[in-house]
Design an enzyme around this catalytic site. Structure first.
Site, mmCIF file in Angstrom:
data_model
loop_
_atom_site.group_PDB
_atom_site.id
_atom_site.type_symbol
_atom_site.label_atom_id
_atom_site.label_comp_id
_atom_site.label_asym_id
_atom_site.label_seq_id
_atom_site.Cartn_x
_atom_site.Cartn_y
_atom_site.Cartn_z
ATOM 1 N N CYS A 226 -1.827 1.584 -1.697
ATOM 2 C CA CYS A 226 -2.754 0.555 -2.204
ATOM 3 C C CYS A 226 -4.135 1.151 -2.466
ATOM 4 O O CYS A 226 -4.881 1.453 -1.528
ATOM 5 C CB CYS A 226 -2.839 -0.587 -1.191
ATOM 6 S SG CYS A 226 -4.149 -1.778 -1.526
ATOM 7 N N CYS A 229 -7.112 -0.706 -0.984
ATOM 8 C CA CYS A 229 -7.122 -0.523 0.476
ATOM 9 C C CYS A 229 -7.801 0.795 0.841
ATOM 10 O O CYS A 229 -8.638 0.858 1.746
ATOM 11 C CB CYS A 229 -5.697 -0.518 1.018
ATOM 12 S SG CYS A 229 -4.727 -1.999 0.667
#
Length: 331
Positions: A226, A229
């Site tokens: 991600c 993230c």
């Protein structure tokens, strides 16, 4: 918030590619450039690096699959549309970022339209939209949808570009709507008791939420694949350092697949991540993830000392509002 919207657009558009013949010629003249290299990424694992010449000009001719691509100059990302047969010239002042970008040559119309749409997204007040009551949101959302799609009217643009811009912009806006609905659901959870978990701990054994009772718990639901993230990691490290020794624990809950445990472990070691590192037993299907109705990451959750949900959709580490929140509860 506008960065989230841009990221949604970038992720969707960069996946579209269509095969064409011959080649594209790309030239970039960048004032105050951030580096001497430009890196291009796109669909079908396309990757190319262009190095500036002695005059500081980037130029290359290469085969491409028609579609949207990301260009990285060492600091910022620029999205552009490439097609074989284009002779595209980009002009930019890196200090002024998107606002300074203009294109000339064949392919300029599509790319000038595209950069204008990105700037429009930056300037749109998504914060007001997403903080609205549901009925107001629905009205504003439909108005925004009509406005964005209407921007294509009267433009002489490549048909593939126009068709996919229309289709995928609509999809990205629907993603925004889903994000809003998730936020509403999260608000309903605040104040109730948090669902528990009992996940694998990188240091050995398992750790449950009940094991951590007695302190505030800031949970980062993330994954090694991600991008957004990973972008939060430097900010999370700063926050962890700032509140070290305070009545709060930091838990990073990965929803990587269990089969990717080695990748997860290696990533944590290489990035020198601290806090409590946990791996969910069934990624997206884990009961804790589903109970919180998480359908997008990163997602941050703040749980109180008694297990109550303080905020089911807490501010990100990069948000100044997180420091305000922590300072208030950790007095």
């Amino acid at each position: 918030m506008n960065k989230i919207i841009l990221l949604i657009l970038v992720t969707i558009f960069s996946s579209f590619t269509f095969l064409r013949d011959d080649e594209v010629t790309f030239t970039a003249k960048i004032e105050n450039r951030n580096s001497d290299t430009l890196m291009f990424k796109g669909g079908n694992q396309f990757s190319k690096i262009i190095i500036a010449d002695k005059k500081g000009v980037f130029k290359s001719t290469f085969k491409i699959e028609e579609g949207f691509y990301q260009m990285y100059d060492g600091k910022m990302y620029v999205q552009l549309y490439l097609k074989n047969g284009y002779d595209l010239v980009l002009n930019m002042d890196a200090k002024k970022e998107y606002q300074s970008i203009t294109y000339k040559g064949k392919g300029a119309d599509e790319n000038n339209f595209w950069i204008k749409s990105l700037i429009d997204s930056q300037n749109y007040d998504y914060k007001t939209l997403l903080s609205s009551e549901e009925k107001v949101f629905s009205k504003l959302f439909e108005e925004r949808k009509v406005e964005v799609l209407a921007s294509l009217k009267g433009k002489s643009l490549d048909k593939i570009f126009a068709d996919n811009y229309s289709k995928e912009t609509e999809q990205s806006l629907n993603g925004l709507k889903a994000y809003y609905m998730q936020t509403l659901e999260a608000k309903k959870l605040s104040g109730s008791m948090s669902p528990d978990f009992n996940f694998e701990n990188l240091k050995g054994g398992t750790t449950s939420l009940a094991d951590l009772k007695g302190k505030y718990i800031y949970i980062d639901v993330w994954a090694t694949w991600c991008g957004p993230c990973i972008a939060e990691i430097p900010f999370l490290k700063e926050v962890e350092k700032k509140y070290e020794g305070k009545n709060i624990l930091f838990v990073s809950l990965s929803i990587d697949r269990v089969s990717d445990r080695e990748k997860w472990s290696k990533f944590i070691t290489e990035k020198e991540l601290s806090g409590i590192q946990l791996l969910a037993e069934a990624d997206w299907k884990s009961k804790f993830v589903q109970d919180y109705k998480i359908n997008g990451i990163p997602r941050f959750i703040l749980v109180g000392p008694n297990g109550e949900i303080v905020n089911a959709d807490a501010p990100r580490p990069s948000s100044p509002s997180l420091i305000e929140l922590f300072d208030n509860i950790l007095k």
